[in-house]
Design an enzyme around this catalytic site. Structure first.
Site, mmCIF file in Angstrom:
data_model
loop_
_atom_site.group_PDB
_atom_site.id
_atom_site.type_symbol
_atom_site.label_atom_id
_atom_site.label_comp_id
_atom_site.label_asym_id
_atom_site.label_seq_id
_atom_site.Cartn_x
_atom_site.Cartn_y
_atom_site.Cartn_z
ATOM 1 N NE ARG A 63 47.925 23.115 57.208
ATOM 2 C CZ ARG A 63 47.401 21.928 57.553
ATOM 3 N NH1 ARG A 63 46.103 21.766 57.533
ATOM 4 N NH2 ARG A 63 48.171 20.919 57.914
ATOM 5 C CE1 TYR A 116 40.492 40.954 40.188
ATOM 6 C CE2 TYR A 116 40.326 38.995 41.554
ATOM 7 C CZ TYR A 116 41.086 39.873 40.805
ATOM 8 O OH TYR A 116 42.429 39.674 40.679
ATOM 9 C CG ASP A 188 33.973 40.745 46.925
ATOM 10 O OD1 ASP A 188 34.363 41.692 47.631
ATOM 11 O OD2 ASP A 188 34.730 40.105 46.177
ATOM 12 C CE LYS A 213 42.589 44.418 45.543
ATOM 13 N NZ LYS A 213 42.080 43.096 45.588
HETATM 14 C C1 4LM Z 1 41.652 44.456 41.300
HETATM 15 N N1 4LM Z 1 40.895 42.778 42.826
HETATM 16 O O1 4LM Z 1 40.440 44.630 40.991
HETATM 17 P P1 4LM Z 1 42.944 39.119 46.234
HETATM 18 N N2 4LM Z 1 37.145 40.600 45.256
HETATM 19 C C2 4LM Z 1 37.231 41.785 44.617
HETATM 20 C C3 4LM Z 1 38.445 42.206 44.082
HETATM 21 O O2 4LM Z 1 38.483 43.392 43.487
HETATM 22 C C4 4LM Z 1 39.571 41.361 44.187
HETATM 23 C C5 4LM Z 1 39.447 40.133 44.825
HETATM 24 C C6 4LM Z 1 38.224 39.788 45.365
HETATM 25 C C7 4LM Z 1 41.970 43.274 42.127
HETATM 26 C C8 4LM Z 1 43.208 42.684 42.192
HETATM 27 C C9 4LM Z 1 44.271 42.830 41.220
HETATM 28 C C10 4LM Z 1 36.014 42.634 44.500
HETATM 29 C C11 4LM Z 1 40.844 41.766 43.601
HETATM 30 C C12 4LM Z 1 40.609 39.175 44.987
HETATM 31 O O3 4LM Z 1 43.702 39.817 45.168
HETATM 32 O O4 4LM Z 1 43.000 37.636 46.102
HETATM 33 O O5 4LM Z 1 43.277 39.596 47.644
HETATM 34 O O6 4LM Z 1 41.399 39.558 46.060
HETATM 35 O O7 4LM Z 1 42.535 45.227 40.921
#
Ligand code: 4LM
Length: 396
Positions: A63, A116, A188, A213
């Site tokens: 951790r 998001y 981000d 992603k």
């Molecule tokens: C989506 N997105 O848009 P985790 N920052 C951005 C994102 O697009 C996302 C996250 C953080 C999508 C998920 C279902 C710009 C997520 C959050 O999913 O926690 O790895 O990331 O389709």
């Protein structure tokens, strides 16, 4: 990875393949070993104590750090041109740990009007339960950013391009405002990946990623990464990462390292395909409002060219006949997959209002530019004719 034979710094693709791991001298294993261990044995009780006290380097417990995860962190830090990276169990784990590390009750976060859905959700939790306020602000011009700064603003948090409207914010402007007002700037960078955009080069302080992603790229893991100054990230490691515990598992770090080796090659193909798909959509009589930074019609095309090394793989658009027509088109697709997430080698299509941004109240969602009928397409690396043919038949 040693650069002792070269006076030149290595290029992006070379770093993506090699940085963070040298084949180990014991076995010569080319691939990064997966250190699937929860704890690490101390050579003596005294050494264990010193490692806990931070007086001696060495692993203690996964951790707090793990060699497979450390290799990933070193690679991503090099690609983002940051001092240090920290891996997390998800993008949301990274975002929440960074924000929790930066604010306390009574503080204020200034955010881009376009985030998001779950990032918006986390801001709502901070506000409702922990007395940390936020403002969503149209950051397309400097005046609206500076006039929204409050005495208690501790963080400027942005997405650029924004999910899913593709609106862009000037990174140099944000970096500069942050420095002038001594506010930490967090970007981000999920939609671009470090191959296409490196916000730290523009003076921003912290980069966060949903590594799920483009970094992973294959739709087979959930992960997050934060990159920035070493002091700050070491503080996060020993506070909101360690004590909340959203760490990345070694196997997922291994998958990410493998995915990142082809990041640049994949991104080139995503960009090429997406531009052709965007042009096809823009010229289709049933389609309207195509949002892709690579199109000359995109209002911020010039800014995109200035700060991005490519326009990425995401396109948002609407159908002239609205929501029902959009959903019906999605249902007719045969190759493109109806799924949230993005940045995979597979093309994915989703409906933000009912899916990724359903947590955002309608009034705010409309202000963000996310119309009821908006559809988001993450263009994959398949043959572009096949992607276009599938869209063509679904639109007909
Ligand atoms: C989506 N997105 O848009 P985790 N920052 C951005 C994102 O697009 C996302 C996250 C953080 C999508 C998920 C279902 C710009 C997520 C959050 O999913 O926690 O790895 O990331 O389709």
């Amino acid at each position: 990875m040693s650069s002792k034979n070269s006076k030149q710094p290595y290029g992006f693709h070379t770093l993506a393949v090699h940085k963070g791991y040298e084949p180990d001298s014991q076995t010569g294993s080319l691939a990064l070993p997966i250190h699937q261990t929860s704890t690490f044995v101390f050579p003596s009780a005294e050494v264990g104590g010193k490692r806990f006290a931070g007086e001696e380097a060495g692993y203690v417990y996964s951790r707090l750090g793990n060699p497979t995860v450390a290799a990933l962190e070193e690679k991503v830090a090099a690609l983002e041109k940051g001092e240090k990276a920290l891996a997390f169990a998800s993008g949301m784990a990274a975002i929440s740990a960074i924000l929790l590390g930066l604010v306390r009750s009574g503080d204020h976060i200034l955010c881009s009007r376009g985030l998001y859905g779950c990032t918006f959700g986390f801001l709502s939790i901070l506000k409702d339960k922990f007395n940390v306020d936020y403002t969503l602000c149209d950051m397309r011009d400097e005046e609206s950013v500076t006039s929204s700064i409050q005495e208690n603003t501790k963080v400027i948090y942005i997405e650029t391009p924004m999910n899913p409207t593709m609106q862009i914010i000037d990174l140099a402007m944000i970096g500069q405002i942050g420095k002038e007002h001594q506010i930490t700037t967090v970007v981000d960078n999920t939609f671009m990946s470090p191959y296409l955009q490196r916000p730290l080069e523009y003076g921003c302080d912290v980069v966060v990623h949903s590594a799920t992603k483009y970094l992973g790229g294959h739709g087979d893991l959930i992960a997050g990464i934060a990159v920035g100054k070493e002091d700050f990230l070491e503080e996060i490691r020993f506070t909101t990462l360690k004590d909340i515990g959203g760490i990345l598992a070694p196997f997922d770090a291994f998958l990410l390292v493998r995915g990142i080796k082809t990041l640049g090659v994949r991104m080139d193909r995503h960009c090429q395909n997406a531009l052709q798909v965007a042009i096809f959509l823009e010229n289709h009589p049933k389609v309207t409002n195509v949002m892709y930074p690579g199109l000359k019609s995109f209002p911020q095309h010039e800014l995109a060219k200035k700060q991005m090394d490519g326009f990425g793989g995401l396109i948002s658009f609407e159908l002239k006949d609205g929501l029902e027509a959009g959903l019906s088109m999605m249902n007719k697709l045969e190759l493109l997959k109806r799924a949230v997430s993005l940045g995979d080698v597979d093309s994915l299509i989703q409906h933000p209002a009912s899916m990724t941004h359903s947590v955002v109240p309608k009034e705010e969602r409309i202000k963000m530019g996310i119309a009821d009928g908006l559809i988001r397409l993450s263009v994959g690396i398949e043959n572009v004719e096949d992607i276009i043919n599938d869209l063509q038949q679904a639109l007909s």
